[in-house]
Write a protein that holds these residues in place. Structure first.
Motif, PDB file in Angstrom:
ATOM      1  N   ALA A 299      -5.308   1.509   6.496  1.00 42.14           N
ATOM      2  CA  ALA A 299      -6.751   1.575   6.721  1.00 42.14           C
ATOM      3  C   ALA A 299      -7.474   2.035   5.461  1.00 42.14           C
ATOM      4  O   ALA A 299      -8.506   1.473   5.084  1.00 42.14           O
ATOM      5  N   HIS A 300      -6.926   3.042   4.796  1.00 43.25           N
ATOM      6  CA  HIS A 300      -7.525   3.562   3.565  1.00 43.25           C
ATOM      7  C   HIS A 300      -7.621   2.474   2.503  1.00 43.25           C
ATOM      8  O   HIS A 300      -8.693   2.224   1.929  1.00 43.25           O
ATOM      9  N   PHE A 301      -6.511   1.795   2.228  1.00 43.59           N
ATOM     10  CA  PHE A 301      -6.498   0.782   1.176  1.00 43.59           C
ATOM     11  C   PHE A 301      -7.361  -0.426   1.556  1.00 43.59           C
ATOM     12  O   PHE A 301      -8.052  -1.000   0.709  1.00 43.59           O
ATOM     13  N   ALA A 302      -7.332  -0.822   2.841  1.00 48.05           N
ATOM     14  CA  ALA A 302      -8.119  -1.964   3.287  1.00 48.05           C
ATOM     15  C   ALA A 302      -9.617  -1.674   3.185  1.00 48.05           C
ATOM     16  O   ALA A 302     -10.407  -2.547   2.810  1.00 48.05           O
ATOM     17  N   VAL A 303     -10.022  -0.447   3.530  1.00 48.31           N
ATOM     18  CA  VAL A 303     -11.429  -0.070   3.402  1.00 48.31           C
ATOM     19  C   VAL A 303     -11.869  -0.135   1.944  1.00 48.31           C
ATOM     20  O   VAL A 303     -12.977  -0.590   1.629  1.00 48.31           O
ATOM     21  N   ASP A 304     -11.020   0.305   1.029  1.00 48.09           N
ATOM     22  CA  ASP A 304     -11.360   0.226  -0.396  1.00 48.09           C
ATOM     23  C   ASP A 304     -11.586  -1.221  -0.833  1.00 48.09           C
ATOM     24  O   ASP A 304     -12.509  -1.513  -1.610  1.00 48.09           O
ATOM     25  N   ILE A 305     -10.739  -2.127  -0.349  1.00 47.81           N
ATOM     26  CA  ILE A 305     -10.922  -3.543  -0.687  1.00 47.81           C
ATOM     27  C   ILE A 305     -12.231  -4.069  -0.092  1.00 47.81           C
ATOM     28  O   ILE A 305     -12.982  -4.804  -0.740  1.00 47.81           O
ATOM     29  N   ASP A 324      -3.349  -6.330  -0.663  1.00 44.06           N
ATOM     30  CA  ASP A 324      -1.970  -6.793  -0.808  1.00 44.06           C
ATOM     31  C   ASP A 324      -1.032  -6.289   0.294  1.00 44.06           C
ATOM     32  O   ASP A 324       0.183  -6.474   0.218  1.00 44.06           O
ATOM     33  N   GLY A 325      -1.608  -5.677   1.347  1.00 43.67           N
ATOM     34  CA  GLY A 325      -0.768  -5.168   2.439  1.00 43.67           C
ATOM     35  C   GLY A 325      -0.112  -3.844   2.144  1.00 43.67           C
ATOM     36  O   GLY A 325       0.821  -3.432   2.835  1.00 43.67           O
ATOM     37  N   HIS A 326      -0.596  -3.129   1.127  1.00 41.11           N
ATOM     38  CA  HIS A 326       0.025  -1.887   0.676  1.00 41.11           C
ATOM     39  C   HIS A 326       0.062  -0.844   1.784  1.00 41.11           C
ATOM     40  O   HIS A 326      -0.937  -0.565   2.441  1.00 41.11           O
ATOM     41  N   ALA A 327       1.232  -0.229   1.978  1.00 44.87           N
ATOM     42  CA  ALA A 327       1.409   0.835   2.969  1.00 44.87           C
ATOM     43  C   ALA A 327       2.301   1.931   2.402  1.00 44.87           C
ATOM     44  O   ALA A 327       3.338   1.648   1.793  1.00 44.87           O
ATOM     45  N   PHE A 343       5.549  -0.069   0.393  1.00 36.84           N
ATOM     46  CA  PHE A 343       5.792  -1.512   0.408  1.00 36.84           C
ATOM     47  C   PHE A 343       4.476  -2.242   0.631  1.00 36.84           C
ATOM     48  O   PHE A 343       3.434  -1.634   0.899  1.00 36.84           O
ATOM     49  N   ASN A 344       4.520  -3.578   0.544  1.00 38.56           N
ATOM     50  CA  ASN A 344       3.341  -4.390   0.834  1.00 38.56           C
ATOM     51  C   ASN A 344       3.783  -5.703   1.465  1.00 38.56           C
ATOM     52  O   ASN A 344       4.920  -5.834   1.929  1.00 38.56           O
ATOM     53  N   TYR A 345       2.873  -6.688   1.498  1.00 39.64           N
ATOM     54  CA  TYR A 345       3.201  -7.952   2.150  1.00 39.64           C
ATOM     55  C   TYR A 345       4.470  -8.591   1.595  1.00 39.64           C
ATOM     56  O   TYR A 345       5.282  -9.159   2.326  1.00 39.64           O
ATOM     57  N   LYS A 346       4.641  -8.510   0.270  1.00 40.02           N
ATOM     58  CA  LYS A 346       5.677  -9.289  -0.390  1.00 40.02           C
ATOM     59  C   LYS A 346       6.944  -8.502  -0.713  1.00 40.02           C
ATOM     60  O   LYS A 346       7.972  -9.091  -1.013  1.00 40.02           O
ATOM     61  N   LEU A 392      -9.351   9.451  -3.752  1.00 42.25           N
ATOM     62  CA  LEU A 392      -7.991   9.978  -3.767  1.00 42.25           C
ATOM     63  C   LEU A 392      -7.242   9.355  -4.941  1.00 42.25           C
ATOM     64  O   LEU A 392      -7.532   8.223  -5.345  1.00 42.25           O
ATOM     65  N   PRO A 393      -6.244  10.067  -5.501  1.00 39.47           N
ATOM     66  CA  PRO A 393      -5.571   9.578  -6.716  1.00 39.47           C
ATOM     67  C   PRO A 393      -4.494   8.533  -6.440  1.00 39.47           C
ATOM     68  O   PRO A 393      -3.382   8.641  -6.916  1.00 39.47           O
ATOM     69  N   PHE A 394      -4.844   7.489  -5.676  1.00 37.89           N
ATOM     70  CA  PHE A 394      -3.888   6.425  -5.386  1.00 37.89           C
ATOM     71  C   PHE A 394      -4.567   5.089  -5.622  1.00 37.89           C
ATOM     72  O   PHE A 394      -5.718   4.885  -5.223  1.00 37.89           O
ATOM     73  N   THR A 395      -3.867   4.157  -6.261  1.00 34.67           N
ATOM     74  CA  THR A 395      -4.413   2.828  -6.461  1.00 34.67           C
ATOM     75  C   THR A 395      -4.325   2.044  -5.162  1.00 34.67           C
ATOM     76  O   THR A 395      -3.402   2.213  -4.376  1.00 34.67           O
ATOM     77  N   THR A 396      -5.292   1.169  -4.948  1.00 37.06           N
ATOM     78  CA  THR A 396      -5.298   0.346  -3.744  1.00 37.06           C
ATOM     79  C   THR A 396      -4.114  -0.618  -3.749  1.00 37.06           C
ATOM     80  O   THR A 396      -3.384  -0.738  -2.757  1.00 37.06           O
ATOM     81  N   ASP A 397      -3.924  -1.318  -4.857  1.00 39.99           N
ATOM     82  CA  ASP A 397      -2.739  -2.169  -4.986  1.00 39.99           C
ATOM     83  C   ASP A 397      -1.517  -1.299  -5.241  1.00 39.99           C
ATOM     84  O   ASP A 397      -1.599  -0.271  -5.913  1.00 39.99           O
ATOM     85  N   MET A 398      -0.372  -1.734  -4.738  1.00 45.92           N
ATOM     86  CA  MET A 398       0.859  -0.997  -4.977  1.00 45.92           C
ATOM     87  C   MET A 398       1.332  -1.247  -6.397  1.00 45.92           C
ATOM     88  O   MET A 398       1.555  -2.392  -6.800  1.00 45.92           O
ATOM     89  N   TYR A 399       1.468  -0.180  -7.195  1.00 41.60           N
ATOM     90  CA  TYR A 399       1.986  -0.363  -8.545  1.00 41.60           C
ATOM     91  C   TYR A 399       3.488  -0.107  -8.553  1.00 41.60           C
ATOM     92  O   TYR A 399       4.032   0.586  -7.699  1.00 41.60           O
TER      93      TYR A 399
END
Length: 428
Positions: A299-305, A324-327, A343-346, A392-399
């Motif tokens: 939810a956090h990452f999706a809201v940022d997108i 990217d489905g990041h969780a 992980f994420n979608y891929k 928050l200190p986290f990127t939306t996309d999974m690095y």
């Protein structure tokens, strides 16, 4: 003035309301949040209530406290959405018209959908009252067979049943009664988790703890008289204490509105969360058909997108920013330790360290104390930062920096530093 109506004042609804209010003035954007009551629940806390870690007061606070000034909160039941007329019909014959609608009402446990699952002696911890009842049941349990069962996927926080199982094992051991308890984990999946790499690791942890696992179990009913789970292929699993995670479904107003599938989930674009049927409707949180975990981090990452796409949406431009489905999923494993999945979608969950390469302090796919402490600390972060829309200190996309990418075919893993450098931070 543009009118935006947000259905649901939970995690996703509160976050997006606050972020929108911070970027748009009340004269430019009218924001209305609709929910049935003024109680905001920290849902990850439900897991800890049966073991006495949290109390009701630690997981429930007033919704209004976490909404910025200039956001209207309407307390009412939702009767129906007329997406063609762009109107939300509430109980009491009140109607809210909108220019943009965000559906953030999530999913709810529905034991009534499985025969016997809402009968006497069947427990779960997916709402507050059920969690409190389970707390008493655990304390009164003299020993015997504890069965932890998942009815069907997807469910909110798919790792929570695993966590409950590990915490129950530790809880009984710390009380010196584990030898009196047989623990059985029953799942419709072919392993402990949906991702094969994580499933293998978690299955091995079950073995070390003497927890038996029954896989591919499609439940048909709960026979409360004989205390047995019954599958469609006529397997029967007896229990003395049953913790059965019910079917999770979207709310009934989704069906009445013709917006959802058979599970009352709203079909949406996997990258933008935009409704496939109605371009002025978005789905944030657990209520859509995103093929990733129904979890707070998603939810956090999706809201940022969504917020990155918001100016483009207003301008009638293509939505170029993609989720990217990041969780991130913490798994409590008992005895003051935890495990972290990323992980994420891929991708499969990685090994390595998070959030800093080689430093951590949290370990991926490995138990340590830091993961447990981070899980407990997140409650404060949730109330004071996440809900209020603070960064928050986290990127939306999974690095990928510092993570080990496993090849499923060979079972080997190598550090993928080049991909890590590319994916370290979004570039726009």
């Amino acid at each position: 003035m543009r009118r935006i109506v947000i259905l649901g004042g939970g995690t996703a609804g509160t976050m997006v309301a606050n972020k929108l209010r911070a970027t748009e003035t009340p004269s430019a954007l009218q924001i209305t949040v609709v929910d049935r009551d003024d109680e905001h629940h920290y849902q990850p806390g439900y897991l800890f209530i049966p073991f006495g870690t949290y109390t009701r007061d630690q997981v429930v606070k007033p919704r209004r406290r976490f909404l910025r000034p200039g956001i209207d909160l309407v307390l009412a039941e939702i009767e129906k959405v007329d997406a063609d007329a762009k109107a939300v019909h509430l109980a009491g014959e009140r109607t809210l018209e909108y220019d943009t609608l965000i559906i953030a009402t999530g999913v709810q446990p529905r034991p009534d959908q499985t025969p016997g699952a809402d009968g006497p002696g069947v427990h779960h911890f997916y709402d507050l009252e059920a969690s409190l009842r389970l707390k008493e049941a655990l304390r009164e349990f003299p020993g015997g067979r504890l069965v932890v069962h998942i009815t069907e996927m997807p469910i909110k926080c798919p790792v929570a049943p695993l966590e409950f199982t590990f915490l129950a094992d530790a809880w009984f051991r710390e009380r010196g009664t584990r030898r009196k308890v047989e623990i059985v984990y029953v799942t419709p999946l072919d392993g402990a988790f949906t991702k094969p790499v994580a499933s293998r690791e978690l299955g091995g942890m079950f073995g070390k703890r003497d927890i038996h696992m029954e896989t591919d179990f499609a439940v048909e009913s709960v026979d409360t008289e004989n205390q047995e789970l019954v599958s469609y292929d006529e397997r029967r699993i007896p229990y003395d204490l049953l913790v059965s995670i019910p079917l999770n479904m979207g709310p009934d107003y989704i069906a009445r509105s013709g917006l959802g599938d058979e599970m009352n989930l709203v079909p949406c674009n996997q990258q933008t969360m935009q409704s496939l049927a109605h371009p002025d409707v978005f789905v944030l949180g657990d209520g859509g058909t995103l093929q990733t975990s129904k979890a707070g981090s998603v939810a956090h990452f999706a809201v940022d997108i969504f917020m990155e796409n918001w100016p483009h949406y207003l301008a009638g431009e293509p939505l170029t920013h993609s989720f990217d489905g990041h969780a991130n999923c913490f798994i409590e494993t008992g005895h003051g330790k935890g495990l972290l999945l990323d992980f994420n979608y891929k991708t499969q969950p990685y090994t390595g360290s998070f959030p800093l390469p080689g430093v951590g302090p949290m370990a991926l796919l490995k138990e340590n104390r830091a993961n447990h402490l981070a899980k407990l600390a997140f409650r404060g972060i949730y109330w004071e930062f996440l809900l209020k829309g603070r960064p928050l200190p986290f990127t939306t996309d999974m690095y990928l920096m510092g993570k080990n990418v496993e090849d499923e075919a060979s079972g080997t893993s190598t550090p993928d530093l080049i991909k890590g450098l590319v994916g370290l931070r979004r570039s726009h």
